[in-house]
Design a protein around this motif. Sequence first.
Motif, mmCIF file in Angstrom:
data_model
loop_
_atom_site.group_PDB
_atom_site.id
_atom_site.type_symbol
_atom_site.label_atom_id
_atom_site.label_comp_id
_atom_site.label_asym_id
_atom_site.label_seq_id
_atom_site.Cartn_x
_atom_site.Cartn_y
_atom_site.Cartn_z
ATOM 1 N N THR A 26 -34.335 37.379 11.398
ATOM 2 C CA THR A 26 -34.774 37.305 13.094
ATOM 3 C C THR A 26 -36.204 38.027 13.087
ATOM 4 O O THR A 26 -36.515 38.908 12.437
ATOM 5 C CB THR A 26 -33.736 38.071 13.859
ATOM 6 O OG1 THR A 26 -33.994 37.990 14.992
ATOM 7 C CG2 THR A 26 -33.316 39.444 13.289
ATOM 8 N N GLY A 27 -36.650 38.003 14.205
ATOM 9 C CA GLY A 27 -37.997 38.361 14.576
ATOM 10 C C GLY A 27 -37.869 39.301 15.832
ATOM 11 O O GLY A 27 -38.396 39.974 16.459
ATOM 12 N N ARG A 81 -37.014 44.915 6.392
ATOM 13 C CA ARG A 81 -38.101 44.054 6.620
ATOM 14 C C ARG A 81 -37.940 42.794 5.419
ATOM 15 O O ARG A 81 -37.472 43.182 4.567
ATOM 16 C CB ARG A 81 -39.279 44.787 6.310
ATOM 17 C CG ARG A 81 -40.618 43.899 6.621
ATOM 18 C CD ARG A 81 -41.814 44.678 6.705
ATOM 19 N NE ARG A 81 -41.590 45.548 7.823
ATOM 20 C CZ ARG A 81 -42.676 46.744 7.941
ATOM 21 N NH1 ARG A 81 -43.297 47.092 6.932
ATOM 22 N NH2 ARG A 81 -42.387 47.536 8.992
ATOM 23 N N VAL A 82 -38.254 41.744 5.866
ATOM 24 C CA VAL A 82 -38.010 40.417 5.156
ATOM 25 C C VAL A 82 -39.647 40.119 5.283
ATOM 26 O O VAL A 82 -40.301 39.787 6.138
ATOM 27 C CB VAL A 82 -37.261 39.342 5.742
ATOM 28 C CG1 VAL A 82 -37.512 38.206 4.887
ATOM 29 C CG2 VAL A 82 -35.857 39.757 5.786
ATOM 30 N N THR A 142 -40.779 39.893 10.433
ATOM 31 C CA THR A 142 -39.242 39.347 10.515
ATOM 32 C C THR A 142 -38.368 40.403 9.673
ATOM 33 O O THR A 142 -38.900 41.185 8.711
ATOM 34 C CB THR A 142 -39.033 38.047 10.002
ATOM 35 O OG1 THR A 142 -39.585 38.217 8.574
ATOM 36 C CG2 THR A 142 -39.650 37.001 10.731
ATOM 37 N N ASN A 143 -37.036 40.183 10.131
ATOM 38 C CA ASN A 143 -36.097 41.560 9.527
ATOM 39 C C ASN A 143 -34.858 40.792 9.309
ATOM 40 O O ASN A 143 -34.657 39.692 9.717
ATOM 41 C CB ASN A 143 -36.076 42.716 10.463
ATOM 42 C CG ASN A 143 -37.278 43.187 10.947
ATOM 43 O OD1 ASN A 143 -37.784 44.199 10.121
ATOM 44 N ND2 ASN A 143 -37.819 42.998 12.100
ATOM 45 N N LEU A 144 -33.878 41.538 8.522
ATOM 46 C CA LEU A 144 -32.584 41.188 8.531
ATOM 47 C C LEU A 144 -31.854 41.486 9.860
ATOM 48 O O LEU A 144 -32.309 42.680 10.407
ATOM 49 C CB LEU A 144 -31.856 41.859 7.415
ATOM 50 C CG LEU A 144 -32.231 41.674 5.761
ATOM 51 C CD1 LEU A 144 -31.464 42.195 5.067
ATOM 52 C CD2 LEU A 144 -32.235 40.038 5.696
ATOM 53 N N THR A 145 -31.028 40.783 10.393
ATOM 54 C CA THR A 145 -30.501 41.013 11.643
ATOM 55 C C THR A 145 -29.528 42.218 11.841
ATOM 56 O O THR A 145 -28.935 42.465 10.847
ATOM 57 C CB THR A 145 -29.627 39.748 12.201
ATOM 58 O OG1 THR A 145 -29.221 39.908 13.509
ATOM 59 C CG2 THR A 145 -28.459 39.359 11.186
ATOM 60 N N PHE A 162 -27.257 43.969 9.218
ATOM 61 C CA PHE A 162 -27.723 45.032 8.353
ATOM 62 C C PHE A 162 -28.507 45.982 9.220
ATOM 63 O O PHE A 162 -29.132 45.746 10.394
ATOM 64 C CB PHE A 162 -28.846 44.159 7.442
ATOM 65 C CG PHE A 162 -28.378 43.189 6.919
ATOM 66 C CD1 PHE A 162 -27.646 43.049 5.537
ATOM 67 C CD2 PHE A 162 -28.148 41.888 7.469
ATOM 68 C CE1 PHE A 162 -27.426 41.957 4.899
ATOM 69 C CE2 PHE A 162 -27.681 40.766 6.700
ATOM 70 C CZ PHE A 162 -27.128 40.863 5.308
ATOM 71 N N ARG A 163 -28.241 47.193 8.979
ATOM 72 C CA ARG A 163 -28.914 48.475 9.637
ATOM 73 C C ARG A 163 -29.390 49.257 8.785
ATOM 74 O O ARG A 163 -28.636 50.001 7.684
ATOM 75 C CB ARG A 163 -27.829 48.983 10.349
ATOM 76 C CG ARG A 163 -28.435 50.131 11.340
ATOM 77 C CD ARG A 163 -27.727 50.601 12.572
ATOM 78 N NE ARG A 163 -27.635 49.270 13.572
ATOM 79 C CZ ARG A 163 -26.789 49.073 14.600
ATOM 80 N NH1 ARG A 163 -26.085 50.029 14.957
ATOM 81 N NH2 ARG A 163 -26.720 48.117 15.210
ATOM 82 N N ALA A 164 -30.682 49.646 8.511
ATOM 83 C CA ALA A 164 -31.377 50.589 7.774
ATOM 84 C C ALA A 164 -31.547 52.122 8.343
ATOM 85 O O ALA A 164 -32.297 52.720 8.459
ATOM 86 C CB ALA A 164 -32.805 50.131 7.683
#
Length: 477
Positions: A159-160, A171-172, A199-202, A226-228
């Motif tokens: 997702t963005g 980050r992707v 973009t990133n993982l949602t 996902f949460r970093a």
Amino acid sequence: MNAYSIKELLSSPPLQKEVVINGWVKTFRSNRFIALNDGSTLSNVQCVVDFDKFEENLLKQIATGAAIRVTGTLVESQGRGQSVEIQASEIFIHGTADPETYPIQPKKHSMEFLREQAHLRVRTNTFAAVMRVRSALAFAVHQYFQQNGFYYFHAPIITGSDAEGAGEMFRVTTLDEKTPPLDESGEVDYKSDFFGKETNLTVSGQLEAESYAMGLGKVYTFGPTFRAENSNTSRHLAEFWMIEPEVAFADLDDNMDLAEDFIKSIINYILKNCEEDLSFLEKRLLDEEKTKPQAERSDMPLIEKLKFVADNEFKRVSYTDAIDILRNSKPNKKKKFQYLINEWGADLQSEHERYLVEKHFKCPVILFDYPANIKAFYMRLNEDGKTVRAMDILFPGIGEIVGGSQREERLEVLRNKIKALDIDEKELWWYLDLRRFGTAKHSGFGLGFERMVQFATGMGNIRDVIPFPRTPQNAEF
């Protein structure tokens, strides 16, 4: 001949008939009694071996962890501890397990050790029981929504947008990690990236689910998020599963009704269908509780706690009333809380949530109408201008398990909130379109699936209710 599962074999025993069973050896005693388990149930089947009928070389290969097939006659057991047993006539070794190196031996292992053996820990009784309950809960989730007119929606994993606004995202990118292209200001040029933007993982499928609820009426997501967040606690994972229903034309009261009914439904499902595993997990928890100081012990056994949630009406309390209760509580006045409650606007901690549920109301609690400045931008602003139509559901022993809200459907109010938080409106143009074209009130909530599994199984650490936990400095397996 088709093989039986052990669950099938024990539920309707075909006595005096030849049966075939596959499984893993739990123990092999006296070169005569094999305890075999195939994962379908907590119970083992005892296979009785006549030493004279089998080659010594074959019997030497039967050790804890070995995978075997047993053919024999099912008879009533002569020993204690089981109702039936198999008089083995044929044994086939699928795969051996060296007793010197196989790590899951028939003894008590620590949770820490078993996390290092996450690929094998499901062969223990505890983890097999947890994962069967997890599977049953997942089925119950889908069953509830499908029977209540919801459509299963697959939210994007890449997702963005940052639905939570926390910025803790993975980050992707396909850009070169050592020499990424830079723009004129010296920043990474994401226009050269695979998707042409950052973009990133949602962290949540909510925003996308809202758009589909505004066309299908009622949808739900059930997928990985996902949460970093660099948090090494017993309640946090970097990869976890979220259940997020969204309903058009629903206000906050409808949302609370839905969440309560949903939770009771899935808990009742496992109470009915996971009795053996829950009884085992309850006994395990009671044994574990005996090692804790009295003050840290749970007031209720596991099954009683599940029935406590399923059978009690959830108490609905405004945030403002909850703050008054907490501020005037003995733990707060005597400074027993780690985080003291002094004024309205405080972000409640787990200790406050558990006090409300376990000590004050003594039932599950739904808190609603939170201060706007501690909640997400998409929640509907109340007429007082300082609170939003948010709600959290609090459980005994765990605190918050559900978070939700009535969403802000008014275009200008939402635009003002986005601007105040310095969020780029261009990134949410499509989300704002939902307020431009056929807007209507709508609501939804999120339930962290692992939190629910943790509550349902009594496991103390969230890393022990997901097959392969992803946490800071740990992406093994």
